[in-house]
Design an enzyme around this catalytic site. Structure first.
Site, mmCIF file in Angstrom:
data_model
loop_
_atom_site.group_PDB
_atom_site.id
_atom_site.type_symbol
_atom_site.label_atom_id
_atom_site.label_comp_id
_atom_site.label_asym_id
_atom_site.label_seq_id
_atom_site.Cartn_x
_atom_site.Cartn_y
_atom_site.Cartn_z
ATOM 1 N N GLN A 43 0.819 -1.213 0.000
ATOM 2 C CA GLN A 43 0.000 0.000 0.000
ATOM 3 C C GLN A 43 0.856 1.267 0.000
ATOM 4 O O GLN A 43 0.419 2.308 -0.477
ATOM 5 C CB GLN A 43 -0.927 0.019 1.226
ATOM 6 C CG GLN A 43 -2.000 -1.050 1.218
ATOM 7 C CD GLN A 43 -3.073 -0.824 0.150
ATOM 8 O OE1 GLN A 43 -3.290 0.292 -0.319
ATOM 9 N NE2 GLN A 43 -3.743 -1.897 -0.239
ATOM 10 N N CYS B 111 -20.016 -9.018 7.808
ATOM 11 C CA CYS B 111 -20.858 -9.401 6.684
ATOM 12 C C CYS B 111 -20.201 -9.136 5.347
ATOM 13 O O CYS B 111 -20.543 -9.763 4.358
ATOM 14 C CB CYS B 111 -22.208 -8.701 6.758
ATOM 15 S SG CYS B 111 -23.389 -9.695 7.676
HETATM 16 C C1 LIG Z 1 -0.913 -4.673 2.455
HETATM 17 C C2 LIG Z 1 -1.187 -5.675 1.376
HETATM 18 N N1 LIG Z 1 -0.388 -6.741 1.236
HETATM 19 C C3 LIG Z 1 -0.582 -7.658 0.277
HETATM 20 C C4 LIG Z 1 -1.630 -7.547 -0.614
HETATM 21 C C5 LIG Z 1 -1.815 -8.606 -1.662
HETATM 22 O O1 LIG Z 1 -1.411 -8.162 -2.921
HETATM 23 P P1 LIG Z 1 -1.871 -8.929 -4.242
HETATM 24 O O2 LIG Z 1 -3.314 -8.647 -4.404
HETATM 25 O O3 LIG Z 1 -1.056 -8.334 -5.329
HETATM 26 O O4 LIG Z 1 -1.572 -10.368 -4.033
HETATM 27 C C6 LIG Z 1 -2.490 -6.453 -0.509
HETATM 28 C C7 LIG Z 1 -3.646 -6.285 -1.420
HETATM 29 O O5 LIG Z 1 -4.698 -6.841 -1.282
HETATM 30 C C8 LIG Z 1 -2.271 -5.499 0.508
HETATM 31 O O6 LIG Z 1 -3.071 -4.452 0.657
HETATM 32 ZN ZN LIG Z 2 -25.591 -10.635 8.179
#
Ligand SMILES: Cc1ncc(COP(=O)(O)O)c(C=O)c1O
Ligand SMILES: [Zn+2]
Lengths: 147, 396
Positions: free
Chosen positions: B179, B324
């Site tokens: 991120q 949910c």
């Molecule tokens: C902090 C973090 N690490 C790892 C991932 C996984 O990345 P990817 O979707 O490229 O496998 C994400 C995204 O979903 C993420 O936000």
């Molecule tokens: Zn529910």
């Protein structure tokens, strides 16, 4: 969103019978805040017939849609008939719910039963307790620390 | 109006990224392992992409391994450090309670194999301190893995300080920068980072492409066995189009970082100020140690999925940490880790911006969210109990 059927979305966007009945004859509340859903059903009962019903729900889209559908299914019905409403029937009337959302329809069934039980209790009417949920039931999760 | 405010989930591809991919799906389809010139042109392209990624991380091209994304990079980083530790009899790993599942589930797997995992508590503001890391390090610690920035609440961690602690104690340090990449200045040498993961689709590149930086001398273990691609550390014919798209997107966004961050954080701050006006709401994560694009609030008395569905109806795409929406019984582990009670965590909303969002879109969100929150509270028995005093408010 394609997660839900059109029926679910219709009842979610335009929920029927939302609100409160002042001096309701029976009130049932199930679920809890920790699990993320609470359903509350208010019944007006006349001569063993549900003449009015309202709900309040804290919960996801399918919880709100299930409450709405369930209230429609029991409005104007005799108590005996309302008590036979199953969560499956609620889900079917909504053209189905995703498997992990079935608990929302269970809550709707149980909220109605809890409201009828409240009516029986208030009026000293005897009934078979085993036919009713025994707590503000939320067996679907492990957080049942309330009610 | 359609407002895409879920950029922490994935982003729109930039034109530059798409344009960088197209030739490699069209005329330049060679396999970089082939000896002929079509293959060699692909190999050269791959090398250019590697150099671009390395340049903006402050490392050597040789230290970059291409993967299928952030998850694979996280898996490989952690499994590699664990394998090295195991050889030396060091089977203790330190991480945090609010990592991405790509990290947490890999650690769970290692725990079953006899590793001991310490998950540091996260402070209520969503930030870990270097002192916490320092005091958790033991003589048998083989890895510290702390995310650069959290994907749900957007808080940025003191990575350079944690890196310094780890280097001093001689423990490998991995950070999931999925991120953070393109929003913070990364310099793996200065920040004493040994392993770092990025993912293309979070910075306007294609899905299914990522990179793992591993400092020279850190031996990688294969997650995927087979051919000799990626110096034998990651088998499989390279996804050249996606890698080219990733490099182009990375370069474009890194070059424009300051400008993009300024634009995004101005929109973010408008959201935070505006949504703070909703009664009984709370901003999740520190106000200042935060990515320029992530805003996360909890609203008392409502549930996140219904909030998302109603926002969707108004053309706003967002996300939530409610149970949910995750399909599990518990709300977000991140919100629980920063101490939000279950009933509060269910009512969360994450809005994540990119440089493509506009001020008009922020206006639209600021109009829609309070209205939807009020509507849902109006039908919530929980809210009624809070308002009538039958239940005590948890939030202010
Ligand atoms: C902090 C973090 N690490 C790892 C991932 C996984 O990345 P990817 O979707 O490229 O496998 C994400 C995204 O979903 C993420 O936000
Ligand atoms: Zn529910």
């Amino acid at each position: 969103m394609a997660l839900y059927s059109e029926k679910v979305m219709d009842h979610f966007y335009n929920p029927r019978n939302v609100g409160v009945i002042e001096n309701a004859d029976g009130v049932g509340e199930v679920g809890n805040a920790i699990c993320g859903d609470i359903m509350k059903i208010y019944l007006k009962i006349d001569n063993n017939v549900i003449t009015d019903v309202k709900f309040e729900t804290f919960g996801c889209g399918s919880a709100i849609a299930s409450s709405s559908m369930a209230t429609e299914l029991i409005k104007g019905k005799p108590l005996s008939e309302a008590l036979t409403l199953t969560n499956k029937a609620v889900a079917e009337a909504l053209d189905g719910l995703p498997p992990h959302k079935m608990h929302c329809s269970v809550l709707a069934e149980e909220a109605i039963k809890a409201a009828v039980m409240d009516y029986y209790d208030k009026n000293g009417i005897s009934y078979d307790r085993t036919q009713f949920p025994d707590c503000g039931s939320c067996e679907h999760c492990g957080h049942c620390t309330e009610g | 109006m359609k407002v895409y405010a879920d950029n922490a989930a994935t982003t729109k591809m930039s034109r530059a990224s798409i344009d960088a991919m197209l030739p490699y799906m069209d005329e330049e389809y060679g396999n970089p392992s082939s000896l002929h010139s079509a293959g060699q042109r692909a190999a050269e392209a791959l090398q250019r992409a590697r150099e671009t990624i390395a340049k903006y991380l402050g490392c050597d091209a040789k230290e970059i391994t291409f993967t299928s994304g952030g998850s694979e990079a996280d898996n490989q980083a952690i499994l590699s450090a664990a394998a090295a530790g195991r050889k030396k009899g060091k089977k203790h790993i330190i991480s945090t309670a609010f990592e991405h599942h790509a990290v947490l589930h890999t650690l769970k797997k290692l725990e079953k194999q006899g590793f001991e995992i310490t998950l540091l508590d996260v402070h209520e503001n969503g930030v870990i301190s270097p002192e916490q890391v320092a005091s958790a390090i033991r003589s048998d610690t083989c890895l510290v893995t702390v995310m650069y920035a959290n994907n749900e609440i957007g808080t940025v961690q003191p990575i350079a300080e944690i890196g310094a602690v780890c280097r001093e104690k001689g423990v490998l340090f991995h950070t999931d920068a999925v991120q953070a990449a393109v929003h913070v200045l990364i310099d793996v040498r200065k920040q004493n980072i040994d392993l770092l993961s990025v993912s293309a689709h979070k910075f306007h590149g294609p899905k299914g492409a990522g990179a793992l930086y591993a400092r020279k001398g850190v031996i990688l273990t294969n997650v995927i066995e087979g051919g000799a691609q990626e110096r034998g550390k990651r088998a499989g014919t390279e996804n050249i189009p996606a890698i080219m798209g990733m490099a182009a997107a990375f370069e474009e966004s890194c070059l424009a970082m300051e400008e993009n961050n300024a634009k995004m954080s101005a929109m973010r701050d408008r959201l935070i100020d505006g949504l703070s006006g909703i009664p009984y709401s709370i901003l999740n994560g520190d106000r200042f140690y935060r990515l320029p694009g992530i805003v996360n609030f909890c609203f008392e008395g409502i549930e996140g999925e219904s909030l998302l569905l109603l926002l969707d109806q108004k053309g706003i795409y967002a996300s939530s940490g409610s149970a949910c929406t995750s399909g599990s019984l518990d709300p977000s582990h991140v919100l629980l880790a920063i101490g939000r009670p279950h009933e509060i965590a269910h009512g969360s909303l994450r809005l994540s911006l990119s440089v493509y969002n506009t001020d008009e879109e922020i206006d639209h969100i600021l109009k829609a969210v309070p209205a939807v929150v009020e509507y849902l509270r109006g039908m919530s028995p929980l809210w009624r109990d809070l308002e009538t005093g039958k239940r005590k408010h948890i939030l202010k």
